[in-house]
Write an enzyme that holds these catalytic residues in place. Sequence first.
Site: not given
Ligand code: NCD
Ligand code: ZN
Length: 300
Positions: A3, A5, A7, A31, A85, A122, A157, A229, A233, A245
């Site tokens: 899992h 991200h 970007r 996402n 997802k 999720h 998660h 996960d 950011h 988040a």
């Molecule tokens: C994730 C994100 O920033 O894309 N954020 C998070 O708090 N885990 C998205 C997600 O997996 O919920």
């Molecule tokens: Zn995630």
Amino acid sequence: DMHLHFREGSMLELVAPLSAAHFAGGVIMPNLVPPVDNINRLNVYRSAVIDACRDHTFTPYMTIFFRDYNESELSTFQDQIIGVKLYPAGATTHSEGGVRSIKEVESTIKIMEEMGIPLLVHGENTDGYVMDREGLFLPTYAVLAERFPKLKIVMEHITTREAITLLDRFENLFATVTLQHLIITLDDVIGGLLNPHLFCKPIAKRPEDRDALLSAALSAHPKLMFGSDSAPHPVNDKECCGCAAGVFTAPIALPMLAELFAQNNAIDRLQTFVSDTARAVYDIAPRTKKIVLRNEAQLI
Ligand code: NCD
Ligand code: ZN
């Protein structure tokens, strides 16, 4: 890493090599803005991911953002993705286009079951109290598992003891757990001075939840996979009012897991937790990668 991200753009260029340096492959979350929900976007994004990993051995396992898909759309995706997802609308970062009612999308889920496409979820009820959102969603997992017995459902998660209990109740339920949820509780996020870098969805829970997750991981629970996960950011979006988040762990995930398993006399189970279980659950075989663990200090 089941899992992740990554970007897009310069963030992708920056973070992808950090995961690819340690992991042989990863499940890449969809996402983005706009979400990855058509074959064109999927192919372009996969190429960008592969380019960003440069010469590291890394297999990206792509996902698409859940929406109502028909059979012919899903058949064009089928060989290109590891799963779809599902985000409840508004549950987390860039999930505004998510699902409002699971009942209304059952036809898509049925097609996925028939085609053998896993559903990654999720699992949080967006209208509940923040500490209860995962718990409130668990009955939905149970309903899905019962109504679609041949569908592989991955609870992404997980953060609660109850989620571990649910894993053992249904053969077709699987789960990922992050590094942070094996280590921290809500106390680490807000108990002292507020730590925005530990703020993620689902929020870290109680000590007994963390302990249940950790003991399942350390015992290499056969349905529990590692999914960091890792969710980077820009620092301005974290250290501000209205903190985004997501906890960014890519460069330290594997070293910290190794430390955690070693401290708990479970280093012999790290390979299963971080690799073998995912290979078995998803029936995948990324190119093998050998990792050498060194017991030395690292400044983070
Ligand atoms: C994730 C994100 O920033 O894309 N954020 C998070 O708090 N885990 C998205 C997600 O997996 O919920
Ligand atoms: Zn995630």
